[in-house]
Enzyme design. Structure first.
Site, short mmCIF file in Angstrom:
data_model
loop_
_atom_site.label_atom_id
_atom_site.label_comp_id
_atom_site.label_asym_id
_atom_site.label_seq_id
_atom_site.Cartn_x
_atom_site.Cartn_y
_atom_site.Cartn_z
N ALA A 100 2.61 -10.18 1.06
CA ALA A 100 3.27 -11.28 1.78
C ALA A 100 2.20 -12.34 2.01
O ALA A 100 1.04 -12.00 2.26
CB ALA A 100 3.85 -10.82 3.10
N TYR A 160 3.28 -5.76 12.37
CA TYR A 160 3.70 -5.46 11.00
C TYR A 160 4.63 -6.56 10.47
O TYR A 160 4.75 -6.77 9.28
CB TYR A 160 4.37 -4.08 10.94
CG TYR A 160 4.37 -3.48 9.56
CD1 TYR A 160 3.20 -3.36 8.82
CD2 TYR A 160 5.55 -3.01 8.99
CE1 TYR A 160 3.20 -2.80 7.55
CE2 TYR A 160 5.57 -2.44 7.73
CZ TYR A 160 4.39 -2.35 7.00
OH TYR A 160 4.40 -1.80 5.75
N LYS A 167 9.95 -3.25 3.95
CA LYS A 167 9.81 -1.82 3.67
C LYS A 167 11.08 -1.05 3.99
O LYS A 167 11.39 -0.04 3.33
CB LYS A 167 8.63 -1.25 4.48
CG LYS A 167 7.27 -1.74 4.02
CD LYS A 167 6.90 -1.25 2.64
CE LYS A 167 5.45 -1.55 2.31
NZ LYS A 167 5.04 -1.07 0.98
N THR A 198 -7.09 0.44 3.75
CA THR A 198 -6.99 -0.08 2.39
C THR A 198 -7.13 -1.60 2.43
O THR A 198 -7.04 -2.23 3.48
CB THR A 198 -5.64 0.28 1.75
OG1 THR A 198 -4.59 -0.35 2.50
CG2 THR A 198 -5.43 1.79 1.74
N ALA A 200 -5.03 -3.78 1.32
CA ALA A 200 -3.76 -4.39 1.74
C ALA A 200 -3.60 -4.34 3.25
O ALA A 200 -3.16 -5.31 3.88
CB ALA A 200 -2.60 -3.66 1.07
#
Length: 259
Positions: A100, A160, A167, A198, A200
């Site tokens: 995103a 988030y 998701k 990670t 991301a």
């Protein structure tokens, strides 16, 4: 242990396509390692020339075929699967990509732009559906497909933001594909790892706080790692799980059960 050494050949003779390896910390890399150690042949993808120097040594480490894939480039996904088809059947596919725009990811959902929302949905969700359609003709003996989700798809996780709805859509796609592909012997799961460090995840605001909270609150008392996720996918891809499909499988040390 050598990463090409087979420790228990439950996936011997199988072939797995793993999409989303960016570096040695990627969840997709944990999946690739697990598949290889259990005897599978692995095909990896890299995003672009900038990513290639980071992914190429990993592919070499596990004797994997390495092919380019940017799901936003028209025709590149089709070209990937044409190359995969040259090697024969496909048994497993892992989709571990999400994106995103930073402004839309770090702002609240209310302020997410239409372009940002659509881009996040296309790359993080619909690309899995497109990939599945191309994989199905290669799964001539049945197979398994996995998409990476997160607990923010089911419950609100602060910061988030737009990725929560995206998701959630991805998990729903997994269930519907499991229904549509079951008669072909193809099983589909969403995998929901706990917080992992990670590349991301580093784009999320206050992610370090989320990591510390997860380690404190998870019943097992520690964070999971990429091999925990990979080993779960390898089990689900094996004959030991041939009647399991359509689930969202949490690999988070039990964190999801805590209120």
């Amino acid at each position: 242990m050598n990463t090409t050494e087979t420790i228990y050949p439950i996936l011997s003779g199988k072939r797995a396509l793993v999409v989303g390896v960016a570096n040695e910390h990627s969840i997709a890399w944990g999946c690739a390692l697990a598949f290889r150690k259990l005897g599978a042949e692995v095909v990896l993808t890299y995003l672009n020339e900038k990513a290639l120097p980071h992914v190429a040594p990993l592919a070499q480490e596990i004797d994997a075929q390495l092919l380019p894939l940017d799901v936003t480039i028209p025709g590149q996904m089709e070209a990937l699967f044409a190359k995969v088809a040259e090697g024969g059947k496909l048994d497993t596919m892992v989709h571990s990509i999400a994106f995103a725009p930073k402004a839309d990811l770090q702002g609240g959902l209310l302020d997410c732009s239409l372009d940002g929302f659509l881009q996040a949905m296309d790359i993080s969700c619909h690309s899995f559906v497109r990939m599945a359609k191309l994989a199905v003709p290669l799964m001539t003996e049945g197979g398994s497909m996995f998409a990476m989700s997160y607990h923010g798809a089911e419950k609100v996780v602060p910061n988030y933001n737009v990725m929560g709805p995206v998701k959630a859509a991805l998990e729903a796609c997994c269930r519907y594909l499991a229904y549509e592909l079951g008669h072909r012997g193809i099983r589909v799961h969403a995998i929901s790892p706990g917080p992992l460090q990670t590349r991301a995840a580093s784009g999320l605001k206050d992610f370090e706080l989320l990591l510390r909270d997860a380690a404190t609150r998870a019943p097992v008392g520690e964070l999971v790692d990429i091999l925990d996720v990979g080993n779960t996918c390898a089990y689900l891809a094996s004959q030991f799980a041939h009647r399991l499909t359509g689930s969202t499988v949490y690999v988070d040390g039990g964190l999801n059960i805590i209120a």
